[in-house]
Design a protein around this motif. Sequence first.
Motif, mmCIF file in Angstrom:
data_model
loop_
_atom_site.group_PDB
_atom_site.id
_atom_site.type_symbol
_atom_site.label_atom_id
_atom_site.label_comp_id
_atom_site.label_asym_id
_atom_site.label_seq_id
_atom_site.Cartn_x
_atom_site.Cartn_y
_atom_site.Cartn_z
ATOM 1 N N GLU A 143 0.832 -1.208 0.000
ATOM 2 C CA GLU A 143 0.000 0.000 0.000
ATOM 3 C C GLU A 143 0.866 1.257 0.000
ATOM 4 O O GLU A 143 0.523 2.251 -0.636
ATOM 5 C CB GLU A 143 -0.915 -0.001 1.219
ATOM 6 N N ALA A 182 1.967 1.833 -3.463
ATOM 7 C CA ALA A 182 0.807 2.176 -4.305
ATOM 8 C C ALA A 182 0.449 3.657 -4.139
ATOM 9 O O ALA A 182 -0.156 4.260 -5.023
ATOM 10 C CB ALA A 182 -0.388 1.292 -3.964
ATOM 11 N N MET A 237 -1.091 1.344 -12.662
ATOM 12 C CA MET A 237 -0.841 0.137 -11.875
ATOM 13 C C MET A 237 -1.337 -1.072 -12.658
ATOM 14 O O MET A 237 -2.500 -1.102 -13.075
ATOM 15 C CB MET A 237 -1.568 0.163 -10.532
ATOM 16 N N PRO A 271 -3.909 -2.949 -2.022
ATOM 17 C CA PRO A 271 -3.056 -2.065 -2.830
ATOM 18 C C PRO A 271 -3.799 -1.433 -4.003
ATOM 19 O O PRO A 271 -3.521 -0.282 -4.358
ATOM 20 C CB PRO A 271 -1.926 -2.979 -3.329
ATOM 21 N N THR A 272 -4.753 -2.161 -4.582
ATOM 22 C CA THR A 272 -5.491 -1.597 -5.713
ATOM 23 C C THR A 272 -6.367 -0.434 -5.249
ATOM 24 O O THR A 272 -6.436 0.611 -5.910
ATOM 25 C CB THR A 272 -6.337 -2.697 -6.400
ATOM 26 N N ALA A 304 -4.175 2.544 -4.831
ATOM 27 C CA ALA A 304 -3.807 3.177 -6.108
ATOM 28 C C ALA A 304 -4.964 4.015 -6.652
ATOM 29 O O ALA A 304 -4.754 5.106 -7.193
ATOM 30 C CB ALA A 304 -3.404 2.110 -7.134
#
Length: 384
Positions: A85, A88, A96, A108-109, A112
């Motif tokens: 994270e 990100a 990403m 993490p997504t 981002a």
Amino acid sequence: MKKRIAIFGSTGSIGTQALDVIESNPDKFEVEILTAHHNDELLIQQALKFKPNAVVIVDEKKYTGVKDALASTDIKVFAGESSLEDVAAFNSYDLMLAAIVGFAGLKPTIKAIENGKPIALANKETLVVAGDVVMKLAVEKRVPVIPVDSEHSAIFQCLVGESRNPIERIILTASGGPFLGRKPNYLVNVKREHALQHPNWSMGTKITIDSATLMNKGLEMIEAKWLFNLEPEQVQVVVHPQSIIHSMVQFRDGSIKAQMGLPDMKLPIQYAMAFPQRIPNNFPRFDFNKSSQLTFEAPDTKTFRNLALATDALYKGGNLPCIMNAANELAVWAFLRNRIGFLDMTNVIEQTMERVTFIENPTLEEYFDSDGEARNYAASLIQL
Ligand code: NAD
Ligand code: MG
């Protein structure tokens, strides 16, 4: 200007193919971040070759080794899950590529997207678990989520130029996997090695098992719902064993558009990274004169019950897809270690879906709780 790519899950099947695409297009892309779970050797090799700004090795025991190997460079090295994270949240990348497998890719997504970074999404579990939260956030932040999954890339490509035309339905194609046409009396004895032989695609182990059980197509139905804002009734699955048509969109005049090509993940990876451009490549081309037949049949959901369970999750919504995903991750893990049989996976998922508390409109926190609860229950069934 080169696009600076952050590859989350660079040591996997999607990650390594993305690096091949970048290597072939040095004028268009450069690598900014690489992350791996535990494959330190490959991560080091990739870092030395592509010279990113930062790398993450999730497995903290591998930190010193990676740090030492990259000591002569100015590549920053991080370790541990929370570093995913942290990186990100960096400002220094443009896209990403979300190529971590499973629930682990979700946090993490989200980070981002919060950071305003466009996402090339391979990690379908992110949308299966928390599609409403993720897509709402993406709209809020005006962040494009571009699919990498071949079926969804196909649909995305069919929709270019059609923004004013509502979708009547989408038709997801499924290869049927290595056990197409088989019945439960055969599947009961199937072992890991056998299930890992996919006829058309070479992929990571988890998705390969999901393809053998048809759970992959179930996950993809839910992924499609969120990506393309569809009602469950608008999502259809058809088995197409040759994997040449990657999926189709039917519009309200009945016209159907299909995207076709040889099965090669590098194409949807490249399309997502270069979108809206199509860039030339030398991948093998499909030849209609050499192909024998393209065939279609209905999926056998009585044998491959995971697809029926996923359809149920798609229709009921709430946290049910999240529960199903967690149970599936655990079941696949156990099957890969020869702890349970092929058909047991479905039983674990079904019982977990029946047992864990249903929530109609979960918050992100509730999704995390449901995931944990489902994992615990599934683990108790498997007696881990
Ligand atoms: P893989 O197992 O080959 O690679 C997974 C990557 O994620 C590796 O780099 C690994 O280090 C990392 N990873 C694994 N567990 C992690 C964790 N707990 N925390 C952080 N990183 C972790 O998987 P893959 O086949 O490349 O698939 C990646 C994703 O893309 C999956 O969600 C899959 O469903 C999707 N996808 C893959 C394909 C394909 O052809 N492989 C096609 C369509 C979609
Ligand atoms: Mg797919």
